[in-house]
Design an enzyme around this catalytic site. Sequence first.
Site, PDB file in Angstrom:
ATOM      1  N   HIS A  69      86.000   3.908  -2.249  1.00 20.99           N
ATOM      2  CA  HIS A  69      87.026   3.528  -1.272  1.00 20.99           C
ATOM      3  C   HIS A  69      86.399   2.722  -0.137  1.00 20.99           C
ATOM      4  CE1 HIS A  69      90.308   3.700   1.600  1.00 20.99           C
ATOM      5  NE2 HIS A  69      89.488   4.267   2.479  1.00 20.99           N
ATOM      6  N   ASP A  87      89.522 -31.372   1.633  1.00 17.35           N
ATOM      7  CA  ASP A  87      88.968 -30.243   0.887  1.00 17.35           C
ATOM      8  C   ASP A  87      87.728 -29.783   1.634  1.00 17.35           C
ATOM      9  OD1 ASP A  87      88.075 -28.419  -1.291  1.00 17.35           O
ATOM     10  OD2 ASP A  87      89.614 -29.479  -2.441  1.00 17.35           O
ATOM     11  N   TRP A  99      79.403   4.664   1.288  1.00 15.14           N
ATOM     12  CA  TRP A  99      79.268   3.200   1.290  1.00 15.14           C
ATOM     13  C   TRP A  99      78.033   2.736   2.062  1.00 15.14           C
ATOM     14  CZ3 TRP A  99      79.620  -0.616   5.166  1.00 15.14           C
ATOM     15  CH2 TRP A  99      79.886  -0.149   6.462  1.00 15.14           C
ATOM     16  N   SER A 147      78.145 -14.390  -3.247  1.00 10.79           N
ATOM     17  CA  SER A 147      79.443 -15.018  -2.994  1.00 10.79           C
ATOM     18  C   SER A 147      79.624 -15.324  -1.514  1.00 10.79           C
ATOM     19  CB  SER A 147      80.566 -14.089  -3.474  1.00 10.79           C
ATOM     20  OG  SER A 147      81.823 -14.535  -3.045  1.00 10.79           O
ATOM     21  N   SER A 148      79.318 -14.344  -0.665  1.00 13.88           N
ATOM     22  CA  SER A 148      79.515 -14.523   0.771  1.00 13.88           C
ATOM     23  C   SER A 148      78.624 -15.622   1.333  1.00 13.88           C
ATOM     24  CB  SER A 148      79.250 -13.207   1.505  1.00 13.88           C
ATOM     25  OG  SER A 148      80.157 -12.202   1.099  1.00 13.88           O
ATOM     26  N   HIS A 156      76.367  -3.677  11.717  1.00 12.03           N
ATOM     27  CA  HIS A 156      77.193  -3.887  12.904  1.00 12.03           C
ATOM     28  C   HIS A 156      77.674  -5.327  13.037  1.00 12.03           C
ATOM     29  CE1 HIS A 156      79.060  -1.820  16.223  1.00 12.03           C
ATOM     30  NE2 HIS A 156      79.046  -2.998  16.809  1.00 12.03           N
ATOM     31  N   GLU A 171      78.459  -6.912  10.565  1.00  6.73           N
ATOM     32  CA  GLU A 171      79.511  -6.860   9.547  1.00  6.73           C
ATOM     33  C   GLU A 171      80.856  -6.462  10.146  1.00  6.73           C
ATOM     34  OE1 GLU A 171      81.538  -6.350   5.775  1.00  6.73           O
ATOM     35  OE2 GLU A 171      79.990  -7.642   6.589  1.00  6.73           O
ATOM     36  N   TYR A 223      81.977  -7.313  13.005  1.00  4.91           N
ATOM     37  CA  TYR A 223      82.546  -8.521  13.609  1.00  4.91           C
ATOM     38  C   TYR A 223      82.843  -9.585  12.571  1.00  4.91           C
ATOM     39  CZ  TYR A 223      81.105  -5.918  17.620  1.00  4.91           C
ATOM     40  OH  TYR A 223      80.964  -4.900  18.529  1.00  4.91           O
ATOM     41  N   SER A 240      94.967 -15.304  17.836  1.00  6.10           N
ATOM     42  CA  SER A 240      94.893 -16.327  18.883  1.00  6.10           C
ATOM     43  C   SER A 240      95.737 -17.554  18.550  1.00  6.10           C
ATOM     44  CB  SER A 240      93.435 -16.752  19.092  1.00  6.10           C
ATOM     45  OG  SER A 240      92.649 -15.664  19.545  1.00  6.10           O
ATOM     46  N   HIS A 276      73.121   2.036  17.804  1.00  3.51           N
ATOM     47  CA  HIS A 276      74.038   3.075  18.290  1.00  3.51           C
ATOM     48  C   HIS A 276      74.614   3.892  17.136  1.00  3.51           C
ATOM     49  CE1 HIS A 276      77.509  -0.068  18.168  1.00  3.51           C
ATOM     50  NE2 HIS A 276      77.650   0.735  17.148  1.00  3.51           N
ATOM     51  N   HIS A 277      74.420   3.427  15.896  1.00  2.57           N
ATOM     52  CA  HIS A 277      74.762   4.231  14.722  1.00  2.57           C
ATOM     53  C   HIS A 277      73.696   5.293  14.447  1.00  2.57           C
ATOM     54  CE1 HIS A 277      78.078   1.574  13.373  1.00  2.57           C
ATOM     55  NE2 HIS A 277      77.323   0.607  13.884  1.00  2.57           N
ATOM     56  N   THR A 288      84.854  -8.716  24.452  1.00  2.00           N
ATOM     57  CA  THR A 288      86.039  -8.202  23.764  1.00  2.00           C
ATOM     58  C   THR A 288      87.183  -8.025  24.754  1.00  2.00           C
ATOM     59  OG1 THR A 288      84.600  -7.035  22.203  1.00  2.00           O
ATOM     60  CG2 THR A 288      86.915  -6.363  22.295  1.00  2.00           C
ATOM     61  N   LYS A 292      88.846 -11.328  25.681  1.00  2.00           N
ATOM     62  CA  LYS A 292      89.828 -11.747  24.690  1.00  2.00           C
ATOM     63  C   LYS A 292      91.150 -11.002  24.873  1.00  2.00           C
ATOM     64  CE  LYS A 292      87.075 -13.348  20.753  1.00  2.00           C
ATOM     65  NZ  LYS A 292      87.941 -14.451  20.350  1.00  2.00           N
ATOM     66  N   ARG A 313      82.614  14.790   8.532  1.00  2.00           N
ATOM     67  CA  ARG A 313      82.963  13.748   7.566  1.00  2.00           C
ATOM     68  C   ARG A 313      82.085  13.895   6.326  1.00  2.00           C
ATOM     69  NH1 ARG A 313      80.418   8.209  10.147  1.00  2.00           N
ATOM     70  NH2 ARG A 313      81.413   7.341   8.306  1.00  2.00           N
TER      71      ARG A 313
END
Length: 658
Positions: free
Chosen positions: A78, A107, A142, A169-170, A253, A255, A257, A268, A302-303, A328, A331, A450
Amino acid sequence: MSNTAEKTRYSGRPSSDKGLVSWLTTTDHKRIGVMYFITVLVFFTLGGIESGLIRWQLAQAEQTPLTEEIYNQVFTMHGITMVFLVVMPLSAAFFNYLIPLMIGARDVAFPRLNAFSYWVYLFGGIFLYSSFLLGGAPNASWVGYPPISTEAVSNMGFYAVGLNILGVSSLAAAVNFIVTILNMRAPGMTFMRMPVFIWMSLVTNFLVLFAMPIIAVALFMLLADISFGAQFFDPATGGDPMLYQHLFWLFGHPEVYIMILPAMGIVSEILPVGSRKPLFGYAAVVFAGAAIGFIGFGVWAHHMFTTALGPVARSAFGLTTMFIAVPTGIKIFNWVFTMWGGKLRFHTPMLFSIGFVSMFVIGGLSGVMHAIVPHNAQQHDTYFVVAHFHYVLFGGALFGLIAGVYFWFPKVTGRLMNEGLGKVHFWTWLLGFNLVFGPMHMSGLLGQPRRTAVLPAELGGTVELYNLISSIGVLVITGSALVFLYNLVTSVRKGQIAGQDPWDARTLEWLTESPTPHVNFYAIPTVTQRDEFWHRKYAEDDAGRAVAVPAGASEDHVPEDGSGSGDRDTDGSAGDAGHGDGADGEHIHMPDPSYWPLVQTLGFFPAGYGMVYANPWLFGLGLLWLVVGVFGWINEPVAEGDDDEPEDAPTPATAAVR
């Protein structure tokens, strides 16, 4: 096309522009964007089923409809699905379809590489899900922390290889989009005239470019431990499991964003249209997005506040985590000020955009709480963290991306989605989302851990009630998703005809007809203003109020440069498949289809399985396949006519669109 071009036509080139083969071999950025979107819907369905199974398991204490092993596989897949197979590729669907249109190009810079990136994404997802049939799916969450992920029963080989395939791919897509934005903007489109969505796309793809190699290193080291007996993360032999955490979160992290910035760009664009006024503080929003991307590489630890980082590192990363809230917040305030005093229209895209802002604020505030080290220590590995990142990624990214689906659906299909069903979708989506994840804040603070397969009864009836409410919320979200899917499918054929400009929009993609012609623009527009399309429709009177320009206010007006809708076929073609004529009759040569992106990508299957099972023959077959694919690719002309005689060769002007 000239007779010479017909004589020298590359024999391996697909000839049909219709049917299944045309989709399998397309290099058209619009079709590739549509294929991304449809594939995302499939994986989103699978991820939704997995979330339903998780909430079924946890609806009551000590309930075990799934075994612990199956639950761990479903739980892990998941997370992998929603992050790597849904949110990131859904952003890529928007990048593919909109970036060329919004910058006035025909294109992307590398059309075949664009097709390649899609097929790698699709086959990477299939590769990951094939693990269910080959002994078991990944089952160590994950994030894949060792030593759990390196145990013999971990099934994490598919995780390490599958994510690296998706990373290819990315990276291919990121290079393509960066080059496209930097080099293919319409004349006059300076950086400070680019739409905010294009800016956020540029920042996002630079993040991908720098972050993906980091996790690739971590995953190769993890695979070496799993499949080849290496000991990078085994402390008993001098390895360090903390090294994996640092590598993972140095990617992980940014990731966050990578997933949220495209939604910020979409919102926006929609809020000014729904507010009937320009975006407040354009430059501040742009530079805040760039600052978020830059600072995002400096907050990863911070993780890891509950690990042995030491007080200096904890203090430093606590401060950077608080500091990233500043751009942030800039915005958010600019979005609010955009709506303030505007003539708001609460159509479905606007509702989802406002939902994005409100839900993201909740997720952002709980994120600032995590920057406080003692507070983080209490929340770590509880359901409070689960609530936080779902408010950011579900309440944030998905709300924004869904707003974009409703907003640009007319651009793709020429029809509007049903507004009544859209509003039902929004309110049930908002209700279901808050039912699922709101109570998790409280159950986490009450001690629910968790990553557990069974809800412990000793946590008490209050925690059990919160979990039951969350499980009921999943049913509400499921019903809401079905409403959205029904609206989507029926609107493709039966939706109200949208016309060229259904929202009274501001940006360049609405300058051309809907659905978009194959050539995008019959003549490349010249940009003289930010919000170019808006300024072609409106001027200001003496009091500074917007007044319609008679020649440009009509929905079916054709601009003087010929780039708007006219008496052309809706597919934009005026001759051979994949080609057309410009406003002045100039022949437009679009990128030709190719088999090679699809054919080459198939080599990832044997190579991937060979790496998982440490089978050199299978890996060698896949590697050989990939090499042959590269050879075929480089020997194929980019477009018909490249191998013509000099007198028949394309002019520099037509060659530039290739």
